[in-house]
Write a protein that holds these residues in place. Structure first.
Motif, PDB file in Angstrom:
ATOM      1  N   GLY A  20       0.834  -1.194   0.000  1.00  0.00           N
ATOM      2  CA  GLY A  20       0.000   0.000   0.000  1.00  0.00           C
ATOM      3  C   GLY A  20       0.868   1.243   0.000  1.00  0.00           C
ATOM      4  O   GLY A  20       2.085   1.172  -0.138  1.00  0.00           O
ATOM      5  N   CYS A 184      -8.490   5.529   5.484  1.00  0.00           N
ATOM      6  CA  CYS A 184      -7.210   5.629   4.794  1.00  0.00           C
ATOM      7  C   CYS A 184      -7.230   6.648   3.679  1.00  0.00           C
ATOM      8  O   CYS A 184      -6.201   7.039   3.174  1.00  0.00           O
ATOM      9  CB  CYS A 184      -6.794   4.263   4.279  1.00  0.00           C
ATOM     10  SG  CYS A 184      -8.116   3.404   3.441  1.00  0.00           S
ATOM     11  N   GLU A 185      -8.396   7.097   3.291  1.00  0.00           N
ATOM     12  CA  GLU A 185      -8.461   8.151   2.277  1.00  0.00           C
ATOM     13  C   GLU A 185      -7.943   9.447   2.897  1.00  0.00           C
ATOM     14  O   GLU A 185      -8.245   9.757   4.052  1.00  0.00           O
ATOM     15  CB  GLU A 185      -9.916   8.347   1.841  1.00  0.00           C
ATOM     16  CG  GLU A 185     -10.413   7.290   0.886  1.00  0.00           C
ATOM     17  CD  GLU A 185     -10.324   7.752  -0.557  1.00  0.00           C
ATOM     18  OE1 GLU A 185      -9.722   8.810  -0.793  1.00  0.00           O
ATOM     19  OE2 GLU A 185     -10.843   7.052  -1.429  1.00  0.00           O
ATOM     20  N   TYR A 251      -2.676   3.454   3.014  1.00  0.00           N
ATOM     21  CA  TYR A 251      -3.796   3.271   2.091  1.00  0.00           C
ATOM     22  C   TYR A 251      -3.580   1.989   1.322  1.00  0.00           C
ATOM     23  O   TYR A 251      -2.497   1.791   0.801  1.00  0.00           O
ATOM     24  CB  TYR A 251      -3.899   4.460   1.139  1.00  0.00           C
ATOM     25  CG  TYR A 251      -4.978   4.315   0.111  1.00  0.00           C
ATOM     26  CD1 TYR A 251      -6.285   4.651   0.399  1.00  0.00           C
ATOM     27  CD2 TYR A 251      -4.686   3.784  -1.135  1.00  0.00           C
ATOM     28  CE1 TYR A 251      -7.279   4.476  -0.529  1.00  0.00           C
ATOM     29  CE2 TYR A 251      -5.685   3.609  -2.072  1.00  0.00           C
ATOM     30  CZ  TYR A 251      -6.973   3.950  -1.764  1.00  0.00           C
ATOM     31  OH  TYR A 251      -7.954   3.776  -2.690  1.00  0.00           O
ATOM     32  N   PRO A 252      -4.489   1.051   1.206  1.00  0.00           N
ATOM     33  CA  PRO A 252      -5.847   1.054   1.732  1.00  0.00           C
ATOM     34  C   PRO A 252      -6.006   0.142   2.951  1.00  0.00           C
ATOM     35  O   PRO A 252      -6.547  -0.946   2.830  1.00  0.00           O
ATOM     36  CB  PRO A 252      -6.640   0.504   0.564  1.00  0.00           C
ATOM     37  CG  PRO A 252      -5.683  -0.467  -0.111  1.00  0.00           C
ATOM     38  CD  PRO A 252      -4.292  -0.080   0.289  1.00  0.00           C
ATOM     39  N   ASP A 255      -9.541  -1.180   3.770  1.00  0.00           N
ATOM     40  CA  ASP A 255     -10.203  -2.180   2.926  1.00  0.00           C
ATOM     41  C   ASP A 255     -10.464  -3.431   3.759  1.00  0.00           C
ATOM     42  O   ASP A 255      -9.660  -3.838   4.578  1.00  0.00           O
ATOM     43  CB  ASP A 255      -9.304  -2.511   1.743  1.00  0.00           C
ATOM     44  CG  ASP A 255      -9.855  -3.651   0.921  1.00  0.00           C
ATOM     45  OD1 ASP A 255     -10.889  -3.446   0.281  1.00  0.00           O
ATOM     46  OD2 ASP A 255      -9.268  -4.735   0.948  1.00  0.00           O
ATOM     47  N   GLN A 258      -7.801  -6.147   3.736  1.00  0.00           N
ATOM     48  CA  GLN A 258      -6.569  -5.692   4.372  1.00  0.00           C
ATOM     49  C   GLN A 258      -6.725  -5.689   5.886  1.00  0.00           C
ATOM     50  O   GLN A 258      -5.827  -6.063   6.632  1.00  0.00           O
ATOM     51  CB  GLN A 258      -6.219  -4.286   3.890  1.00  0.00           C
ATOM     52  CG  GLN A 258      -5.948  -4.194   2.424  1.00  0.00           C
ATOM     53  CD  GLN A 258      -4.721  -4.968   2.034  1.00  0.00           C
ATOM     54  OE1 GLN A 258      -3.675  -4.829   2.659  1.00  0.00           O
ATOM     55  NE2 GLN A 258      -4.843  -5.822   1.033  1.00  0.00           N
ATOM     56  N   MET A 350     -10.519   6.998  -4.332  1.00  0.00           N
ATOM     57  CA  MET A 350     -11.480   6.121  -4.988  1.00  0.00           C
ATOM     58  C   MET A 350     -12.742   6.845  -5.432  1.00  0.00           C
ATOM     59  O   MET A 350     -13.658   6.225  -5.952  1.00  0.00           O
ATOM     60  CB  MET A 350     -11.856   4.965  -4.065  1.00  0.00           C
ATOM     61  CG  MET A 350     -10.724   3.983  -3.872  1.00  0.00           C
ATOM     62  SD  MET A 350     -11.205   2.531  -2.946  1.00  0.00           S
ATOM     63  CE  MET A 350     -11.936   1.518  -4.218  1.00  0.00           C
ATOM     64  N   GLU A 426      -9.278  -2.474  -7.022  1.00  0.00           N
ATOM     65  CA  GLU A 426      -9.457  -1.151  -7.642  1.00  0.00           C
ATOM     66  C   GLU A 426      -9.193  -0.011  -6.673  1.00  0.00           C
ATOM     67  O   GLU A 426      -9.856   1.015  -6.717  1.00  0.00           O
ATOM     68  CB  GLU A 426     -10.860  -1.033  -8.262  1.00  0.00           C
ATOM     69  CG  GLU A 426     -11.113  -2.057  -9.344  1.00  0.00           C
ATOM     70  CD  GLU A 426     -12.492  -1.962  -9.949  1.00  0.00           C
ATOM     71  OE1 GLU A 426     -13.139  -0.930  -9.795  1.00  0.00           O
ATOM     72  OE2 GLU A 426     -12.920  -2.949 -10.579  1.00  0.00           O
ATOM     73  N   CYS A 427      -8.231  -0.195  -5.792  1.00  0.00           N
ATOM     74  CA  CYS A 427      -7.937   0.867  -4.825  1.00  0.00           C
ATOM     75  C   CYS A 427      -7.178   2.005  -5.484  1.00  0.00           C
ATOM     76  O   CYS A 427      -7.201   3.129  -5.008  1.00  0.00           O
ATOM     77  CB  CYS A 427      -7.126   0.321  -3.662  1.00  0.00           C
ATOM     78  SG  CYS A 427      -5.474  -0.232  -4.118  1.00  0.00           S
TER      79      CYS A 427
END
Lengths: 532, 372
Positions: A20, A184-185, A251-252, A255, A258, A350, A426-427
């Motif tokens: 990440g 994480c964004e 990041y991410p 998810d 994760q 995203m 698709e992160c």
């Protein structure tokens, strides 16, 4: 047991455990003020398409149960789910149904969808809620029913109906419930704000969720960039059996897969769900909604939304009714029009560019960013892939994006499957680190679409393929029949003993016969040769 | 503008460095070695680099024109500058211009563009160009034409003076009437940075060390060491800025070191060399940090990179000690380039949620059935 230990050991060797990327946090500005309750706008737009970006052909996944012109009370059920993947919808406030009509797509790639336009009144007359007399004595199935009635879906962004997920977990039996507070964004702060201000509700919601799915333990996971939230949770968790885990910001990390790996040290099987390994993951906003649904029987009619970006004068988090137009929230923050060039829905990693400022806040909308080119510059021109491998180091699904890119460009679909196109979450971490600015994740999305289309086309053509194969088989069989007949004829010829040597002998014999006949003729005529 | 934005998709934020900037930073990292080499060998080094750059840019522009691509966009990635700098520093100073032209055209036209341009080339262009010259013109590639002052350590004049510059320029362009009677150039047949100790450079370095020559006294022997340390410095810069990962340099240097330690014997130093000599007496550092790490032709994954470095390190030592080629680093790197695609495939990371190779094998053994 030993086998597991060995394979774990060997699989960890050589595979970087921490993948990440680490973008800068940009949450501070929206966390300066407290969560703000939203004044009810003149009109609410309640989308009947539950999955915001679904490619489904249907314009709605919910069926309205009110009519145009009808007056509805706050909390009144206004739409029911059509299938198992949708939730039900309630009126966030009282008002009159103005229209049930198609609204334009909010983001690129979205189809037009059906929505209820609700003209609000200022009365806020509400239906009386009927909370359970003692929510602590409820059976899991009763709790799940309350969650379903409240129309709760995953607040993290994916929006899967919570009741369905919890029911699945209850049936399969789960060991660990993970409450996901990791954000994480870079821009999104709604979860952090929620924990800071409503830590008690978070903890109670987590306890209720644990009781609903009968999990052995419950862990609330946050990241290490939110010390205030950590402090608030610590206080509320004293004396509770729920554990708090802090993971490194990355990041991410938020998810689902994760998070399971970070907490349980196990990976979710590629073709399964966390419940397959005894784990249920729920977002922290969902936990609070569950608390409201079970304790107060209150349906999900609002959510926390982050409004941020350099074009806003006072970025903040809103407790916004579902259906609030984005423009209404932007106005409440104060927009610096000179600096407002575009709006993003979702995070900068995203999210998507918002095409219509009148688009509503939905149950899955966690963030709106009003920004400009100075803050978020446009992607530079794409250059050639130099196989630097930065994307491979960043990919949380442990894929090789550079090889995937090559196989998609060459349309080698077999290779893309082997390289794990379907495992891509698709992160976009690969596209962030790419120094050649290749929009890798866009290639992967397109690749998935094309590949899936191919698949459905394949299914359709299977019938014809089978017909064709049978046709081929028949031709082949006929050919074989003909060939075997020919071979039989040939071998028959060989049995007659027809060969070159024999032919030569026969020819020479014939020549001899002719010569002898000529000699005999010459002798009969006497001096025939002299005459001529 | 707004329309473009809407059509593009997430992510919307990017890490600051672009490919073209990475290339410039790599060139920046070669500066210490370039300066040290110039200090020892005069302006020939810089002239080589500048001329190779000129040829490289012209060649790249011509070929992208022929291929129907935007010349500006092709040149903008700066990759041909890196090729030119590395190529210019590999060939001996004082090489004639036409050799540089041949090598650079070979590198850019054949090794890079014939394979499809940047990102598609299997081999490292700079090394392939150098190796082409080495195989075709071994004598020229091992002869060093240096300004007289660079050869004679006790000379009062410096090779960095005006005369030294004219001499270096005269070597590069022999048709210019620069090398008159007064401006003589010394020729010396000796190991290039990439040609190895078995050609007696080992003894020379050993002698230099024993005689205690001053570190920066101009001597071609101590020069190699300092150039290597300068390459190491540049390499550390690349590591610290995270432009390259540690996997390839470390595994390559470590495997070279281990090989030289395994075979080290004090009685056979002249043949097998010392570990120190193997690391700093030739082009190991340049190879480890600047040549083998060329992303296009190297392996990409962590595990594959380590294997790639080991392959290069071991073959480097083997070619030096037992091989008959003049050069080890270039051949070892090209050999590694051969293996890189296979390594990427064989040592691909285990995908998240998929069983690894080991548990697949164990599953086969313990359950007796093949895993899906």
């Amino acid at each position: 047991m030993i086998r597991q230990a060995f394979s774990d050991l060997f699989e960890r060797l050589g595979s970087t455990s921490r993948r990440g990327i680490r973008p800068a946090t940009l949450r501070e500005s929206s966390l300066r003020s407290r969560i703000m309750p939203t004044p009810i706008p003149r009109e609410l737009i309640l989308s009947l398409q539950h999955y915001p970006d679904t490619s489904a052909k249907d314009v709605s996944s919910m069926k309205p149960c009110v009519e145009v012109g009808e007056w509805v009370a706050k909390y009144q059920l206004i739409a029911r789910e059509k299938g198992p993947n949708a939730t039900r919808l309630h009126a966030p406030t009282s008002g009159t149904v103005q229209a049930i009509e198609e609204i334009p797509p909010a983001v690129n790639g979205q189809r037009a969808r059906l929505a209820i336009r609700l003209l609000t009144d200022t009365d806020e007359r509400e239906l009386p809620l009927e909370p359970p007399s003692d929510y602590r004595s409820l059976a899991p199935e009763q709790m799940i029913q309350l969650i379903e009635d409240a129309g709760i879906c995953g607040m993290g962004g994916a929006g899967f109906p919570t009741a369905t997920k919890v029911r699945d977990a209850l049936e399969k039996g789960v060991k660990t419930l993970i409450i996901n507070g990791v954000e994480c964004e870079p821009y999104i702060s709604c979860d952090e704000a929620l924990i800071r201000e409503r830590a008690d509700l978070t903890v109670q919601g987590a306890e209720l969720l644990q009781a609903a799915c009968l999990a052995d333990d419950c862990v609330i996971v946050i990241d290490n960039a939110m010390p205030a939230a950590r402090q608030a949770l610590k206080e509320k968790l004293q004396g509770s059996a729920i554990k708090l885990q802090v993971v490194r910001r990355r990041y991410p990390a938020g998810d689902e897969r994760q998070l399971v790996k970070a907490v349980c040290r196990r990976e979710v099987p590629n073709d399964g769900h966390p419940t397959d390994i005894g784990v249920l993951v729920q977002n922290i906003g969902t936990a609070v909604a569950v608390y409201e649904a079970i304790v107060h029987a209150k349906p999900c009619i609002s959510r926390i939304v982050t409004l941020t970006g350099s074009a806003l004068l006072t970025p903040k988090n809103f407790d916004a009714p579902i259906g609030t137009p984005v423009q209404h929230l932007l106005n409440l923050c104060g927009v610096n029009e000179n600096q407002h060039e575009f709006t993003i829905r979702g995070g900068s990693m995203m999210g998507q560019y918002l095409m219509d400022q009148a688009a509503p806040i939905e149950k899955t909308t966690n963030c709106i960013i009003a920004s400009n080119n100075a803050e978020i510059p446009e992607r530079e021109a794409e250059q050639a892939c130099i196989r630097c491998g930065y994307c491979e180091q960043a990919c949380p699904a442990q894929l090789q994006p550079q090889r995937l890119l090559a196989s998609i460009r060459n349309e080698e679909w077999q290779d893309t499957v082997e390289l794990g196109l379907d495992d891509c979450i698709e992160c976009g971490a690969c596209a962030v680190v790419c120094p050649s600015r290749i929009p890798l994740v866009s290639y992967f999305r397109a690749g998935k679409e094309i590949h899936n289309e191919d698949h459905s086309a394949q299914r359709q053509s299977r019938h014809w393929q089978e017909r064709f194969q049978f046709h081929q088989y028949r031709i082949k069989k006929n050919q074989e029949k003909a060939r075997s007949a020919k071979v039989a004829a040939q071998s028959a010829g060989e049995e007659q003993g027809f060969s070159r040597d024999q032919a030569r002998m026969e020819i020479s014999a014939a020549v001899e016969r002719v010569r002898r006949r000529r000699e005999a003729l010459a002798r009969e005529t006497g001096h025939g040769e002299e005459k001529s | 503008m707004m329309k473009q934005r809407l059509a593009s998709s997430s992510p919307m934020q990017f890490f600051p460095l672009q490919t073209s900037q990475i290339m410039l930073l790599v060139i920046l990292a070669t500066l210490p070695a370039m300066l040290v080499a110039t200090w020892f060998f005069g302006y020939g080094v810089i002239l080589n680099v500048l001329f190779a750059t000129l040829v490289g840019v012209l060649c790249e522009a011509t070929i992208s024109r022929i291929r129907g691509r935007s010349v500006r966009a092709t040149l903008a990635d700066n990759s041909c500058l890196v090729t030119a700098v590395l190529f210019g520093m590999t060939i001996p100073p004082g090489t004639s211009w036409w050799l540089i032209v041949m090598g650079m055209v070979f590198a850019i036209a054949l090794v890079k563009h014939a394979y499809g341009g940047l990102g598609q080339n299997t081999f490292n262009p700079a090394m392939a160009g150098y190796l082409f010259l080495l195989l075709a013109y071994p004598l020229d590639m091992t002869s060093w034409h240096l300004p007289a002052a660079a050869m004679n350590f006790n000379s009062a004049s410096s090779p960095l003076g005006w005369q030294g510059f004219l001499q270096s320029l005269g070597c590069l362009f022999p048709f210019l009437p620069l090398l008159g009677d007064s401006l003589t150039v010394d020729g010396l047949a000796m190991a290039t940075p990439l040609i190895e100790s078995k050609l007696a450079a080992g003894n020379a370095i050993k002698a230099a060390l024993e005689e205690g020559t001053g570190l920066f006294a101009r001597s071609s022997e101590t020069g190699w060491e300092l150039i290597n340390f300068a390459w190491l410095l540049g390499g550390l810069f690349l590591l610290v800025t995270r432009l390259i990962s540690w996997h390839i340099p470390l595994s390559m240097i470590a495997s070279t070191l281990i090989m030289s330690l395994l075979y080290y014997s004090p009685s056979a130093v002249a043949v097998l060399g010392t570990p120190y000599l193997h690391l700093f007496g030739s082009a190991t550092m340049m190879g480890a940090f600047f040549i083998a790490t060329d992303p296009v032709s190297a392996a990409t994954g962590s595990r594959a990179k380590i294997a790639y470095g080991i392959i290069i390190g071991v073959s480097l030592y083997s070619i030096r000690v037992w091989g008959s080629y003049l050069d080890a680093v270039a051949i070892a790197v090209l050999f590694g380039n051969f293996c890189a695609p296979l390594l990427d495939r064989l040592l691909a990371p285990r995908k998240y949620g998929h069983p690894g190779l080991f548990s697949k094998l164990l599953g086969d053994i313990t359950t007796g059935k093949s895993s899906p």
